[in-house]
Scaffold this motif. Structure first.
Motif, PDB file in Angstrom:
ATOM      1  N   ASN A  80      67.572  -0.829  20.596  1.00  0.00           N
ATOM      2  CA  ASN A  80      67.054  -0.911  19.231  1.00  0.00           C
ATOM      3  C   ASN A  80      65.815  -1.798  19.154  1.00  0.00           C
ATOM      4  OD1 ASN A  80      69.050   0.793  18.279  1.00  0.00           O
ATOM      5  ND2 ASN A  80      70.464  -0.897  17.984  1.00  0.00           N
ATOM      6  N   ARG A  81      64.869  -1.531  20.051  1.00  0.00           N
ATOM      7  CA  ARG A  81      63.615  -2.278  20.076  1.00  0.00           C
ATOM      8  C   ARG A  81      62.594  -1.616  19.161  1.00  0.00           C
ATOM      9  NH1 ARG A  81      63.539  -2.041  26.546  1.00  0.00           N
ATOM     10  NH2 ARG A  81      63.892   0.094  25.914  1.00  0.00           N
ATOM     11  N   PRO A  82      61.724  -2.407  18.540  1.00  0.00           N
ATOM     12  CA  PRO A  82      60.637  -1.823  17.757  1.00  0.00           C
ATOM     13  C   PRO A  82      59.704  -1.008  18.659  1.00  0.00           C
ATOM     14  CG  PRO A  82      60.825  -4.182  17.345  1.00  0.00           C
ATOM     15  CD  PRO A  82      61.722  -3.862  18.499  1.00  0.00           C
ATOM     16  N   VAL A  83      59.056  -0.018  18.067  1.00  0.00           N
ATOM     17  CA  VAL A  83      58.159   0.878  18.803  1.00  0.00           C
ATOM     18  C   VAL A  83      56.736   0.729  18.269  1.00  0.00           C
ATOM     19  CG1 VAL A  83      57.675   3.274  19.417  1.00  0.00           C
ATOM     20  CG2 VAL A  83      60.036   2.537  19.087  1.00  0.00           C
ATOM     21  N   VAL A  84      55.779   0.689  19.182  1.00  0.00           N
ATOM     22  CA  VAL A  84      54.360   0.704  18.831  1.00  0.00           C
ATOM     23  C   VAL A  84      53.763   1.966  19.455  1.00  0.00           C
ATOM     24  CG1 VAL A  84      52.134  -0.461  19.056  1.00  0.00           C
ATOM     25  CG2 VAL A  84      54.231  -1.815  18.782  1.00  0.00           C
ATOM     26  N   ILE A  85      53.250   2.860  18.615  1.00  0.00           N
ATOM     27  CA  ILE A  85      52.608   4.097  19.079  1.00  0.00           C
ATOM     28  C   ILE A  85      51.100   3.911  18.971  1.00  0.00           C
ATOM     29  CG2 ILE A  85      52.343   6.571  18.705  1.00  0.00           C
ATOM     30  CD1 ILE A  85      55.048   6.468  17.183  1.00  0.00           C
ATOM     31  N   LEU A  86      50.386   4.232  20.041  1.00  0.00           N
ATOM     32  CA  LEU A  86      48.930   4.114  20.045  1.00  0.00           C
ATOM     33  C   LEU A  86      48.287   5.455  20.383  1.00  0.00           C
ATOM     34  CD1 LEU A  86      48.604   0.716  21.906  1.00  0.00           C
ATOM     35  CD2 LEU A  86      48.258   1.140  19.480  1.00  0.00           C
ATOM     36  N   ALA A  87      47.296   5.835  19.592  1.00  0.00           N
ATOM     37  CA  ALA A  87      46.531   7.065  19.820  1.00  0.00           C
ATOM     38  C   ALA A  87      45.120   6.694  20.286  1.00  0.00           C
ATOM     39  CB  ALA A  87      46.479   7.899  18.542  1.00  0.00           C
ATOM     40  N   HIS A  88      44.613   7.433  21.238  1.00  0.00           N
ATOM     41  CA  HIS A  88      43.311   7.148  21.845  1.00  0.00           C
ATOM     42  C   HIS A  88      42.147   7.588  20.952  1.00  0.00           C
ATOM     43  CE1 HIS A  88      42.709  11.411  22.703  1.00  0.00           C
ATOM     44  NE2 HIS A  88      43.993  11.433  23.057  1.00  0.00           N
ATOM     45  N   THR A  89      40.985   7.079  21.280  1.00  0.00           N
ATOM     46  CA  THR A  89      39.758   7.500  20.626  1.00  0.00           C
ATOM     47  C   THR A  89      39.177   8.691  21.389  1.00  0.00           C
ATOM     48  OG1 THR A  89      37.651   6.727  19.710  1.00  0.00           O
ATOM     49  CG2 THR A  89      38.221   5.943  21.920  1.00  0.00           C
ATOM     50  N   GLY A  90      37.988   9.137  21.040  1.00  0.00           N
ATOM     51  CA  GLY A  90      37.341  10.220  21.776  1.00  0.00           C
ATOM     52  C   GLY A  90      36.725  11.279  20.898  1.00  0.00           C
ATOM     53  N   SER A  91      36.573  11.007  19.618  1.00  0.00           N
ATOM     54  CA  SER A  91      35.911  11.932  18.693  1.00  0.00           C
ATOM     55  C   SER A  91      36.577  13.303  18.627  1.00  0.00           C
ATOM     56  CB  SER A  91      34.431  12.100  19.051  1.00  0.00           C
ATOM     57  OG  SER A  91      33.791  10.848  19.054  1.00  0.00           O
ATOM     58  N   PHE A  92      37.887  13.347  18.859  1.00  0.00           N
ATOM     59  CA  PHE A  92      38.660  14.594  18.847  1.00  0.00           C
ATOM     60  C   PHE A  92      38.120  15.620  19.838  1.00  0.00           C
ATOM     61  CE2 PHE A  92      39.585  13.037  14.454  1.00  0.00           C
ATOM     62  CZ  PHE A  92      40.929  12.787  14.653  1.00  0.00           C
ATOM     63  N   LEU A  93      37.512  15.122  20.924  1.00  0.00           N
ATOM     64  CA  LEU A  93      37.018  15.987  21.995  1.00  0.00           C
ATOM     65  C   LEU A  93      37.490  15.414  23.326  1.00  0.00           C
ATOM     66  CD1 LEU A  93      33.376  16.589  20.735  1.00  0.00           C
ATOM     67  CD2 LEU A  93      35.226  18.279  20.812  1.00  0.00           C
ATOM     68  N   PRO A  94      37.639  16.255  24.355  1.00  0.00           N
ATOM     69  CA  PRO A  94      38.084  15.746  25.659  1.00  0.00           C
ATOM     70  C   PRO A  94      37.046  14.838  26.317  1.00  0.00           C
ATOM     71  CG  PRO A  94      37.991  18.160  25.648  1.00  0.00           C
ATOM     72  CD  PRO A  94      37.465  17.687  24.341  1.00  0.00           C
ATOM     73  N   GLN A  95      37.521  14.080  27.309  1.00  0.00           N
ATOM     74  CA  GLN A  95      36.628  13.206  28.064  1.00  0.00           C
ATOM     75  C   GLN A  95      35.440  13.998  28.592  1.00  0.00           C
ATOM     76  OE1 GLN A  95      39.451  11.773  30.965  1.00  0.00           O
ATOM     77  NE2 GLN A  95      39.686   9.842  29.896  1.00  0.00           N
ATOM     78  N   VAL A  96      34.344  13.332  28.738  1.00  0.00           N
ATOM     79  CA  VAL A  96      33.069  13.851  29.222  1.00  0.00           C
ATOM     80  C   VAL A  96      32.414  14.735  28.163  1.00  0.00           C
ATOM     81  CG1 VAL A  96      31.853  15.073  31.056  1.00  0.00           C
ATOM     82  CG2 VAL A  96      33.843  13.691  31.630  1.00  0.00           C
ATOM     83  N   ILE A  97      33.133  15.714  27.609  1.00  0.00           N
ATOM     84  CA  ILE A  97      32.550  16.559  26.556  1.00  0.00           C
ATOM     85  C   ILE A  97      32.174  15.703  25.352  1.00  0.00           C
ATOM     86  CG2 ILE A  97      33.050  18.413  24.900  1.00  0.00           C
ATOM     87  CD1 ILE A  97      34.694  19.753  27.093  1.00  0.00           C
ATOM     88  N   ASN A  98      32.969  14.664  25.077  1.00  0.00           N
ATOM     89  CA  ASN A  98      32.669  13.809  23.935  1.00  0.00           C
ATOM     90  C   ASN A  98      31.576  12.776  24.250  1.00  0.00           C
ATOM     91  OD1 ASN A  98      33.902  11.667  25.335  1.00  0.00           O
ATOM     92  ND2 ASN A  98      35.835  11.880  24.260  1.00  0.00           N
ATOM     93  N   GLY A  99      31.056  12.802  25.461  1.00  0.00           N
ATOM     94  CA  GLY A  99      29.997  11.880  25.837  1.00  0.00           C
ATOM     95  C   GLY A  99      30.502  10.480  26.167  1.00  0.00           C
ATOM     96  N   GLN A 100      31.812  10.333  26.304  1.00  0.00           N
ATOM     97  CA  GLN A 100      32.426   9.033  26.569  1.00  0.00           C
ATOM     98  C   GLN A 100      33.448   9.171  27.700  1.00  0.00           C
ATOM     99  OE1 GLN A 100      34.148   7.502  22.881  1.00  0.00           O
ATOM    100  NE2 GLN A 100      32.871   8.916  21.756  1.00  0.00           N
ATOM    101  N   PRO A 101      33.839   8.054  28.290  1.00  0.00           N
ATOM    102  CA  PRO A 101      34.912   8.119  29.293  1.00  0.00           C
ATOM    103  C   PRO A 101      36.301   8.024  28.644  1.00  0.00           C
ATOM    104  CG  PRO A 101      34.014   5.925  29.245  1.00  0.00           C
ATOM    105  CD  PRO A 101      33.201   6.742  28.266  1.00  0.00           C
ATOM    106  N   THR A 102      36.361   8.217  27.334  1.00  0.00           N
ATOM    107  CA  THR A 102      37.620   8.111  26.596  1.00  0.00           C
ATOM    108  C   THR A 102      38.017   9.475  26.050  1.00  0.00           C
ATOM    109  OG1 THR A 102      36.412   7.606  24.569  1.00  0.00           O
ATOM    110  CG2 THR A 102      37.149   5.741  25.890  1.00  0.00           C
ATOM    111  N   GLY A 103      39.262   9.577  25.641  1.00  0.00           N
ATOM    112  CA  GLY A 103      39.732  10.817  25.046  1.00  0.00           C
ATOM    113  C   GLY A 103      41.073  11.272  25.582  1.00  0.00           C
ATOM    114  N   ASP A 104      41.877  10.298  26.103  1.00  0.00           N
ATOM    115  CA  ASP A 104      43.168  10.663  26.681  1.00  0.00           C
ATOM    116  C   ASP A 104      44.111   9.460  26.609  1.00  0.00           C
ATOM    117  OD1 ASP A 104      44.603  12.800  28.375  1.00  0.00           O
ATOM    118  OD2 ASP A 104      44.856  10.984  29.576  1.00  0.00           O
ATOM    119  N   LYS A 105      45.401   9.722  26.720  1.00  0.00           N
ATOM    120  CA  LYS A 105      46.413   8.673  26.677  1.00  0.00           C
ATOM    121  C   LYS A 105      46.299   7.704  27.850  1.00  0.00           C
ATOM    122  CE  LYS A 105      49.888  11.684  28.810  1.00  0.00           C
ATOM    123  NZ  LYS A 105      49.818  11.162  30.151  1.00  0.00           N
TER     124      LYS A 105
END
Length: 193
Positions: A80-105
């Motif tokens: 019964n531990r608290p949960v923290v959910i985190l969603a990544h950035t990335g302009s709603f586009l996959p990595q590289v296509i969004n021009g950034q190295p971000t876009g995934d968990k």
């Protein structure tokens, strides 16, 4: 002067003793040295427009799994531990296509945050969400409407994540040791939408 120095030394020793004897507080301090990660857990499945975007329209939207990674404190016996959910950035586009190295968990900053939360005693979840919109359209209305639709899909996926976690507690024997009434959701950039 000697009295002031003696009082200062006594005060310093008392503060040091209090600090040395202070116990770590769960959920505030790192009370675990390592975490256990369960990778690529499918929490939902839904239609994604990403195949159509990546193929230039040659492929239709299709049903795709939506995955997350779940971080737990290694050796924790508490349930019964608290949960923290985190969603990544990335302009709603996959990595590289969004021009950034971000876009995934697996973005470095999301992994680092989930690891830190788990070391404090939380269950942390790095979630993916469906990606895709049309940022290169010459029509402003198309760009705007497809971005709004991408954000809406992200909201739907976040709700699916919460439903999945509650289901694991209710029907699956609570394999992650969560408290279904203590779930926080956040993210970076577009993940914060």
């Amino acid at each position: 002067m000697k009295k002031v120095l003696r009082n200062f030394i006594a005060f310093t020793l008392i503060i040091s003793a209090i600090s040395a004897n202070a116990q770590q507080m769960r959920y505030l301090d790192d009370v675990f040295s390592s975490v256990t990660v369960t990778s690529d857990v499918q929490f939902a499945e839904n239609i994604s427009i990403l195949p159509a975007i990546l193929s230039g329209g040659a492929n239709p939207p299709s049903l795709m799994p939506i995955l997350c990674d779940i971080y737990e404190p290694t050796g924790d016996s508490v349930i019964n531990r608290p949960v923290v959910i985190l969603a990544h950035t990335g302009s709603f586009l996959p990595q590289v296509i969004n021009g950034q190295p971000t876009g995934d968990k697996t973005d470095f900053s999301i992994v680092e945050q989930c690891t830190r939360w788990a070391k404090k005693g939380y269950v942390a979840v790095a979630m993916n969400n469906r990606l895709g919109w049309n940022p290169t359209s010459t029509d402003q209305d198309v760009r705007t409407s497809t971005l709004i639709q991408a954000a809406y899909r992200g909201i739907q996926d976040a709700k699916a994540m919460v439903r999945f976690l509650r289901k694991t507690e209710d029907l699956d024997g609570n394999p992650y040791g969560i408290d279904p009434n203590k779930i926080a959701l956040g993210g970076q950039g577009t993940g914060g939408y």
